[in-house]
Scaffold this motif. Sequence first.
Motif, short mmCIF file in Angstrom:
data_model
loop_
_atom_site.label_atom_id
_atom_site.label_comp_id
_atom_site.label_asym_id
_atom_site.label_seq_id
_atom_site.Cartn_x
_atom_site.Cartn_y
_atom_site.Cartn_z
N ASN A 61 -11.72 -19.01 0.43
CA ASN A 61 -12.06 -17.63 0.74
C ASN A 61 -10.94 -16.70 0.28
OD1 ASN A 61 -10.07 -17.31 2.97
ND2 ASN A 61 -11.37 -18.80 4.02
N LEU A 62 -11.21 -15.41 0.37
CA LEU A 62 -10.29 -14.40 -0.13
C LEU A 62 -8.95 -14.44 0.60
CD1 LEU A 62 -9.76 -11.99 -1.98
CD2 LEU A 62 -10.86 -10.52 -0.28
N ALA A 63 -8.97 -14.71 1.90
CA ALA A 63 -7.72 -14.76 2.66
C ALA A 63 -6.75 -15.78 2.09
CB ALA A 63 -8.02 -15.08 4.13
N LEU A 64 -7.27 -16.95 1.70
CA LEU A 64 -6.41 -17.99 1.13
C LEU A 64 -5.80 -17.55 -0.20
CD1 LEU A 64 -8.59 -21.16 1.87
CD2 LEU A 64 -6.60 -20.31 3.15
N HIS A 65 -6.58 -16.81 -1.00
CA HIS A 65 -6.07 -16.35 -2.29
C HIS A 65 -5.02 -15.26 -2.12
CE1 HIS A 65 -8.84 -18.26 -5.33
NE2 HIS A 65 -9.41 -18.61 -4.18
N LEU A 66 -5.10 -14.51 -1.05
CA LEU A 66 -4.13 -13.44 -0.83
C LEU A 66 -2.82 -13.96 -0.23
CD1 LEU A 66 -6.49 -10.71 0.68
CD2 LEU A 66 -5.40 -10.65 -1.57
N THR A 67 -2.88 -15.02 0.52
CA THR A 67 -1.69 -15.51 1.22
C THR A 67 -1.04 -16.72 0.58
OG1 THR A 67 -3.09 -16.83 2.70
CG2 THR A 67 -2.46 -14.63 3.45
N VAL A 74 -11.17 -15.72 -8.65
CA VAL A 74 -11.85 -14.96 -7.62
C VAL A 74 -13.35 -14.98 -7.84
CG1 VAL A 74 -11.67 -12.76 -8.85
CG2 VAL A 74 -11.83 -12.78 -6.35
N VAL A 75 -13.77 -15.13 -9.10
CA VAL A 75 -15.21 -15.17 -9.37
C VAL A 75 -15.87 -16.35 -8.67
CG1 VAL A 75 -15.08 -16.57 -11.48
CG2 VAL A 75 -16.92 -14.88 -11.22
N ASP A 76 -15.08 -17.40 -8.38
CA ASP A 76 -15.63 -18.56 -7.66
C ASP A 76 -15.96 -18.23 -6.22
OD1 ASP A 76 -15.31 -20.11 -9.96
OD2 ASP A 76 -13.28 -20.72 -9.39
N LEU A 77 -15.41 -17.13 -5.70
CA LEU A 77 -15.68 -16.72 -4.33
C LEU A 77 -16.92 -15.83 -4.24
CD1 LEU A 77 -12.06 -15.65 -3.26
CD2 LEU A 77 -13.12 -17.92 -3.08
N ALA A 78 -17.41 -15.34 -5.37
CA ALA A 78 -18.48 -14.35 -5.38
C ALA A 78 -19.81 -14.95 -4.93
CB ALA A 78 -18.62 -13.75 -6.77
N ASN A 113 -2.96 -9.70 -8.30
CA ASN A 113 -2.87 -11.04 -8.88
C ASN A 113 -4.22 -11.75 -8.83
OD1 ASN A 113 -0.14 -10.66 -9.32
ND2 ASN A 113 0.48 -11.66 -7.42
N VAL A 114 -4.97 -11.53 -7.74
CA VAL A 114 -6.31 -12.12 -7.64
C VAL A 114 -7.21 -11.57 -8.74
CG1 VAL A 114 -8.39 -12.18 -6.21
CG2 VAL A 114 -6.16 -12.62 -5.17
N PHE A 115 -7.14 -10.26 -8.96
CA PHE A 115 -7.96 -9.64 -10.00
C PHE A 115 -7.59 -10.16 -11.39
CE2 PHE A 115 -9.15 -5.42 -7.69
CZ PHE A 115 -9.94 -6.16 -6.83
N ASP A 139 -2.69 -0.98 0.94
CA ASP A 139 -1.77 -0.86 -0.19
C ASP A 139 -2.19 -1.78 -1.33
OD1 ASP A 139 -0.32 0.96 1.24
OD2 ASP A 139 1.37 -0.37 1.68
N ASN A 140 -2.64 -2.99 -1.00
CA ASN A 140 -3.12 -3.91 -2.02
C ASN A 140 -4.32 -3.33 -2.76
OD1 ASN A 140 -2.26 -7.07 -2.32
ND2 ASN A 140 -1.51 -6.20 -0.41
N ALA A 141 -5.24 -2.74 -2.00
CA ALA A 141 -6.43 -2.16 -2.62
C ALA A 141 -6.07 -1.02 -3.56
CB ALA A 141 -7.39 -1.66 -1.54
N ILE A 142 -5.17 -0.16 -3.13
CA ILE A 142 -4.76 0.99 -3.94
C ILE A 142 -4.03 0.53 -5.19
CG2 ILE A 142 -3.29 3.03 -4.01
CD1 ILE A 142 -3.89 3.38 -1.00
#
Length: 259
Positions: A61-67, A74-78, A113-115, A139-142
């Motif tokens: 999931n996204l949380a694991l990719h962020l931490t 990330v496309v694998d999470l879609a 980095n995920v993007f 801040d990450n989103a911005i």
Amino acid sequence: MHSIAVTNQKGGVGKTTITAHLAVGLARRGHRVLAIDLDPQGYLTRHFGLKDELYRAERDNLALHLTNDTPGEVVDLAVETDEGVDLVPSNYDMRGVADALSNARNRERRLQNVFSSLSDDAYDYLVVDSPPNLGVLTDNAILASRRLLIPIQAEDSSLDALEMVLDEVEEIEVAFDIDIEILGIVPNLVPRDGVAKSTLETMRSTPGLEDLVLPYEIRKRADIKYAMRRGETLYAYNESSDMISVFDRLAEDVERSVN
């Protein structure tokens, strides 16, 4: 590939509504769109009828990719939605991400980095729904998107919240030596009353805001709430709604601004 974050530190301004309808509006214009639910509350995930995704803690999931330095793209999470948009859902693991990143290196660049794992032709647009607060996830989103839509309500408290968002944007620009483009300030959930009209007139005449506040608004409509309750956007729930043309105009304006 264009990235757009929908953000405001004030809750209840309809960020998720704007994110979902912008994503579907762009998809209806022929674009490949990936929506990212960065809010631990998972409202965007719910909006697309994918509430079950919030509970799947055992999967990637996204949380694991962020931490963590989690392998894979990330496309694998879609997850495919029924409205022509792919979604990276939130997950209850997201509740611990802000704390996990509090002392981490490059904590503000994790989403960037995920993007970066996406190929340039994977999607035309990435649309990020941010949490309703200022902090490391926002801040990450911005920083990852560098283009913003800021939903506001037509009430006095929105002016203070808007000032805080603009200050945060300026601080990020200085700290990371980047330019952030505000595509528009979107009046949302606007009732038909004199206070709302007066507030919008004030915002549209305030120096520095006059060219940012959009000349139209998303009106308050019960159908928007009913659609979200059913896990849909207005496009699927009631395409005859008078707000459909407004959401279409928003998608068209965003398309024009980034091209």
